[in-house]
Design a protein around this motif. Structure first.
Motif, PDB file in Angstrom:
ATOM      1  N   GLN A  61       0.848  -1.185   0.000  1.00  0.00           N
ATOM      2  CA  GLN A  61       0.000   0.000   0.000  1.00  0.00           C
ATOM      3  C   GLN A  61       0.889   1.243   0.000  1.00  0.00           C
ATOM      4  OE1 GLN A  61      -2.105  -0.648   3.664  1.00  0.00           O
ATOM      5  NE2 GLN A  61      -3.915  -1.433   2.607  1.00  0.00           N
ATOM      6  N   ALA A  62       0.467   2.281  -0.731  1.00  0.00           N
ATOM      7  CA  ALA A  62       1.242   3.519  -0.785  1.00  0.00           C
ATOM      8  C   ALA A  62       0.991   4.414   0.427  1.00  0.00           C
ATOM      9  CB  ALA A  62       0.916   4.280  -2.065  1.00  0.00           C
ATOM     10  N   GLU A  63      -0.131   4.216   1.087  1.00  0.00           N
ATOM     11  CA  GLU A  63      -0.475   5.029   2.261  1.00  0.00           C
ATOM     12  C   GLU A  63      -0.341   4.186   3.526  1.00  0.00           C
ATOM     13  OE1 GLU A  63      -1.281   8.318   2.166  1.00  0.00           O
ATOM     14  OE2 GLU A  63      -0.948   8.274   0.003  1.00  0.00           O
ATOM     15  N   PRO A  64      -0.018   4.815   4.649  1.00  0.00           N
ATOM     16  CA  PRO A  64       0.068   4.059   5.905  1.00  0.00           C
ATOM     17  C   PRO A  64      -1.226   3.323   6.183  1.00  0.00           C
ATOM     18  CG  PRO A  64       0.971   6.252   6.191  1.00  0.00           C
ATOM     19  CD  PRO A  64       0.354   6.208   4.818  1.00  0.00           C
ATOM     20  N   PRO A  65      -1.172   2.136   6.701  1.00  0.00           N
ATOM     21  CA  PRO A  65      -0.082   1.478   7.410  1.00  0.00           C
ATOM     22  C   PRO A  65       0.896   0.701   6.533  1.00  0.00           C
ATOM     23  CG  PRO A  65      -2.064   0.177   7.669  1.00  0.00           C
ATOM     24  CD  PRO A  65      -2.428   1.375   6.837  1.00  0.00           C
ATOM     25  N   LEU A  66       0.897   0.886   5.235  1.00  0.00           N
ATOM     26  CA  LEU A  66       1.891   0.304   4.325  1.00  0.00           C
ATOM     27  C   LEU A  66       1.940  -1.219   4.338  1.00  0.00           C
ATOM     28  CD1 LEU A  66       4.814   2.820   4.940  1.00  0.00           C
ATOM     29  CD2 LEU A  66       3.037   2.940   3.195  1.00  0.00           C
ATOM     30  N   PHE A  67       0.810  -1.857   4.535  1.00  0.00           N
ATOM     31  CA  PHE A  67       0.772  -3.318   4.517  1.00  0.00           C
ATOM     32  C   PHE A  67       1.141  -3.849   3.139  1.00  0.00           C
ATOM     33  CE2 PHE A  67      -2.347  -2.842   8.073  1.00  0.00           C
ATOM     34  CZ  PHE A  67      -1.584  -3.507   9.027  1.00  0.00           C
ATOM     35  N   VAL A  68       1.778  -4.989   3.113  1.00  0.00           N
ATOM     36  CA  VAL A  68       2.020  -5.704   1.871  1.00  0.00           C
ATOM     37  C   VAL A  68       0.720  -6.415   1.523  1.00  0.00           C
ATOM     38  CG1 VAL A  68       3.343  -7.559   0.793  1.00  0.00           C
ATOM     39  CG2 VAL A  68       4.483  -5.957   2.338  1.00  0.00           C
ATOM     40  N   VAL A  69       0.223  -6.197   0.307  1.00  0.00           N
ATOM     41  CA  VAL A  69      -1.064  -6.769  -0.081  1.00  0.00           C
ATOM     42  C   VAL A  69      -0.909  -7.987  -0.980  1.00  0.00           C
ATOM     43  CG1 VAL A  69      -2.353  -4.632   0.225  1.00  0.00           C
ATOM     44  CG2 VAL A  69      -1.298  -5.130  -1.995  1.00  0.00           C
ATOM     45  N   ALA A  70       0.272  -8.146  -1.597  1.00  0.00           N
ATOM     46  CA  ALA A  70       0.531  -9.311  -2.449  1.00  0.00           C
ATOM     47  C   ALA A  70       2.018  -9.619  -2.404  1.00  0.00           C
ATOM     48  CB  ALA A  70       0.093  -9.042  -3.881  1.00  0.00           C
ATOM     49  N   HIS A  71       2.333 -10.883  -2.558  1.00  0.00           N
ATOM     50  CA  HIS A  71       3.732 -11.311  -2.547  1.00  0.00           C
ATOM     51  C   HIS A  71       3.919 -12.478  -3.508  1.00  0.00           C
ATOM     52  CE1 HIS A  71       1.792 -13.969   0.386  1.00  0.00           C
ATOM     53  NE2 HIS A  71       2.673 -14.868  -0.004  1.00  0.00           N
ATOM     54  N   ASN A  72       5.150 -12.682  -3.913  1.00  0.00           N
ATOM     55  CA  ASN A  72       5.494 -13.793  -4.790  1.00  0.00           C
ATOM     56  C   ASN A  72       5.232 -15.104  -4.072  1.00  0.00           C
ATOM     57  OD1 ASN A  72       7.370 -15.885  -5.947  1.00  0.00           O
ATOM     58  ND2 ASN A  72       7.692 -14.235  -7.412  1.00  0.00           N
ATOM     59  N   ASP A  73       4.751 -16.096  -4.811  1.00  0.00           N
ATOM     60  CA  ASP A  73       4.473 -17.425  -4.248  1.00  0.00           C
ATOM     61  C   ASP A  73       5.652 -18.026  -3.494  1.00  0.00           C
ATOM     62  OD1 ASP A  73       1.837 -17.870  -4.864  1.00  0.00           O
ATOM     63  OD2 ASP A  73       2.262 -18.838  -6.783  1.00  0.00           O
ATOM     64  N   ASP A  74       6.856 -17.721  -3.927  1.00  0.00           N
ATOM     65  CA  ASP A  74       8.053 -18.329  -3.352  1.00  0.00           C
ATOM     66  C   ASP A  74       8.517 -17.676  -2.052  1.00  0.00           C
ATOM     67  OD1 ASP A  74       8.102 -20.007  -5.538  1.00  0.00           O
ATOM     68  OD2 ASP A  74       9.524 -18.762  -6.649  1.00  0.00           O
ATOM     69  N   TYR A  75       7.873 -16.603  -1.635  1.00  0.00           N
ATOM     70  CA  TYR A  75       8.350 -15.875  -0.468  1.00  0.00           C
ATOM     71  C   TYR A  75       8.121 -16.675   0.814  1.00  0.00           C
ATOM     72  CZ  TYR A  75       9.458 -12.083   2.666  1.00  0.00           C
ATOM     73  OH  TYR A  75      10.045 -11.320   3.642  1.00  0.00           O
ATOM     74  N   SER A  76       9.152 -16.757   1.643  1.00  0.00           N
ATOM     75  CA  SER A  76       9.055 -17.424   2.949  1.00  0.00           C
ATOM     76  C   SER A  76       9.005 -16.355   4.032  1.00  0.00           C
ATOM     77  CB  SER A  76      10.264 -18.322   3.190  1.00  0.00           C
ATOM     78  OG  SER A  76      10.338 -19.316   2.218  1.00  0.00           O
ATOM     79  N   PHE A  77       7.981 -16.400   4.872  1.00  0.00           N
ATOM     80  CA  PHE A  77       7.810 -15.398   5.903  1.00  0.00           C
ATOM     81  C   PHE A  77       8.675 -15.694   7.122  1.00  0.00           C
ATOM     82  CE2 PHE A  77       3.722 -15.388   3.674  1.00  0.00           C
ATOM     83  CZ  PHE A  77       3.683 -14.057   3.303  1.00  0.00           C
ATOM     84  N   SER A  78       9.160 -14.627   7.727  1.00  0.00           N
ATOM     85  CA  SER A  78       9.848 -14.748   9.014  1.00  0.00           C
ATOM     86  C   SER A  78       8.937 -14.113  10.067  1.00  0.00           C
ATOM     87  CB  SER A  78      11.195 -14.022   8.966  1.00  0.00           C
ATOM     88  OG  SER A  78      10.997 -12.623   8.877  1.00  0.00           O
ATOM     89  N   ASP A  79       9.275 -14.277  11.319  1.00  0.00           N
ATOM     90  CA  ASP A  79       8.479 -13.677  12.387  1.00  0.00           C
ATOM     91  C   ASP A  79       8.463 -12.155  12.275  1.00  0.00           C
ATOM     92  OD1 ASP A  79       7.845 -16.131  13.437  1.00  0.00           O
ATOM     93  OD2 ASP A  79       9.503 -16.122  14.878  1.00  0.00           O
TER      94      ASP A  79
END
Length: 144
Positions: A40-58
């Motif tokens: 998102q361009a405005e706060p809170p700036l959440f990521v709304v989409a990511h590449n399938d290969d992305y591994s999340f960390s804490d």
């Protein structure tokens, strides 16, 4: 005579490498760019989409809690853009034109995608990255 060949070849290789570093410019054209994430361009700036290969960390969990996996590619050639969303079966078309062209810095473009105008910037360091600001979103692509 053999001595000259052994000396000239490394010198020629070094000259080619130096020429590439100083004259090769990152461009949007003739590459396939793969979306890393959309934010998102405005706060809170959440990521709304990511590449399938992305591994999340804490650490990522709070930013990515609303994010959906997506496979999105961008290709550009001859002033035309094609974004292909294979996850949802959508294709978006647009145009681009050079906004600014620095010798050793980021390249900047004006883009229009589905009638919405934005900007795109390419960074050559670290790696080749394309940042697109369009509508309410920032899209981050990496070269495939």
């Amino acid at each position: 005579m053999k001595f000259k060949k052994y000396v000239l070849i490394p010198i020629l290789v070094i000259v080619c490498i130096i020429a590439y570093v100083f004259f090769a410019k990152p461009t949007i054209e003739k590459r396939t760019w793969v979306l890393s994430y959309a934010q998102q361009a405005e706060p809170p700036l959440f990521v709304v989409a990511h590449n399938d290969d992305y591994s999340f960390s804490d650490v990522d969990s709070s930013l990515y809690k609303f994010s959906k996996p997506i496979e999105l590619t961008l290709e550009a050639e001859d002033g035309k853009l094609i974004l292909t969303d294979t996850t949802n079966g959508n294709i978006y078309e647009g145009t681009y034109k050079v906004k600014s062209w620095g010798k050793h810095i980021n390249q900047s473009y004006t883009v229009v995608i589905n009638g919405v105008e934005g900007t795109a910037n390419i960074s050559s360091k670290p790696g080749r990255m394309l940042f697109v600001s369009i509508g309410d979103y920032y899209l981050h692509f990496e070269v495939n």
